[in-house]
Design an enzyme around this catalytic site. Structure first.
Site, short mmCIF file in Angstrom:
data_model
loop_
_atom_site.label_atom_id
_atom_site.label_comp_id
_atom_site.label_asym_id
_atom_site.label_seq_id
_atom_site.Cartn_x
_atom_site.Cartn_y
_atom_site.Cartn_z
N ARG A 1 0.87 -1.18 0.00
CA ARG A 1 0.00 0.00 0.00
C ARG A 1 0.90 1.23 0.00
O ARG A 1 1.75 1.37 0.87
CB ARG A 1 -0.90 0.00 1.24
CG ARG A 1 -1.83 1.20 1.39
CD ARG A 1 -2.55 1.11 2.73
NE ARG A 1 -3.57 2.13 2.91
CZ ARG A 1 -3.34 3.37 3.35
NH1 ARG A 1 -2.11 3.74 3.67
NH2 ARG A 1 -4.34 4.22 3.49
N SER B 1 -12.78 -4.42 2.17
CA SER B 1 -13.03 -3.60 3.36
C SER B 1 -14.53 -3.51 3.59
O SER B 1 -15.28 -3.11 2.69
CB SER B 1 -12.46 -2.19 3.18
OG SER B 1 -11.05 -2.22 3.12
N LYS C 1 -5.33 6.96 8.26
CA LYS C 1 -6.34 7.55 7.39
C LYS C 1 -7.53 7.99 8.23
O LYS C 1 -7.67 7.57 9.39
CB LYS C 1 -6.80 6.53 6.33
CG LYS C 1 -7.43 5.28 6.91
CD LYS C 1 -7.72 4.24 5.85
CE LYS C 1 -8.81 4.64 4.90
NZ LYS C 1 -9.21 3.55 3.99
#
Length: 219
Positions: free
Chosen positions: A53, A122, A152
């Site tokens: 990521r 997710s 985040k």
């Protein structure tokens, strides 16, 4: 004389097998050599899966880094998954991909990557999202954030009970969001098969010791 069935010892059924432990997610790192140097020492410490990521990288850097990490993971014998990019996962020969709610269609990703790919979704704080993802072809579901995280913005918060409820889906359950070795225990007890972590390892003073601490939560 053959012993009767009553005399034979009862054989326990085999325990279910599947991924269990630390799902390590890479930090945003612009220097590929430094990224590999940070990741490689951890792969032999009991990491179950690695996810690439990097939200700050352009397409060329992502291709370079994902390819280099795939080579590392092949040598270490563990799966690499790519965050939010099915095409990149396919291009580097990764084991699979992880998709957020707005990052592509699960059914299309499954069709593209094939039946053996590891494909995750997710699902935030929603069991219904998880049900739909599994029906579309997701092989695991991820819930969270369970705790505050600097990685985040996380307006949705999941409760441990969601992990218990998701057991009926029959796929591995991943817990995400602000998880540390000190707070992971209740999530594992509630049914988390894996805990996904970035800063808890890569921001730790001793990342190797941090990996080992997470894995002790599964003992």
């Amino acid at each position: 004389m053959n012993p009767s069935s009553q005399d034979r010892p009862e054989i326990a059924p085999p325990l279910p097998t599947g991924p269990r432990g630390l799902y390590l997610v890479t930090p945003d790192e612009a220097d590929t050599a430094r990224l590999l140097a940070r990741v490689e020492p951890l792969l032999g410490e009991g990491v179950a899966w690695l996810q690439y990521r990097n939200k700050g990288a352009d397409a060329a850097l992502r291709r370079e880094q994902a390819g280099a990490l795939q080579a590392l993971c092949q040598r270490a014998g563990l799966p690499l998954l790519v965050n939010d990019d099915v095409a990149l996962a396919e291009a580097v020969g990764a084991a699979g991909a992880h998709l957020g709610e707005d990052d592509g269609d699960i059914a299309a990703a499954r069709a593209r990557l094939g039946p053996n790919a590891i494909l995750g979704a997710s699902c935030y704080d929603s069991l219904e999202l998880a049900r739909r993802a599994v029906a579309a072809g997701a092989g695991y579901v991820a819930f969270g954030a369970f705790f505050p995280t600097a990685t985040k913005a996380t307006p949705r918060r999941a409760a441990p009970e969601l992990l218990r409820q998701a057991a009926s889906l029959g796929v591995p359950r991943v817990a995400i969001g602000g998880i540390t070795p000190d707070n992971a225990g209740p999530l594992v007890a509630a049914g988390a098969d894996l805990v996904a972590v970035i800063g808890g390892v890569f921001d730790a003073p001793d990342p190797v010791a941090a990996v080992r601490a997470y894995n002790r939560c599964f003992l």
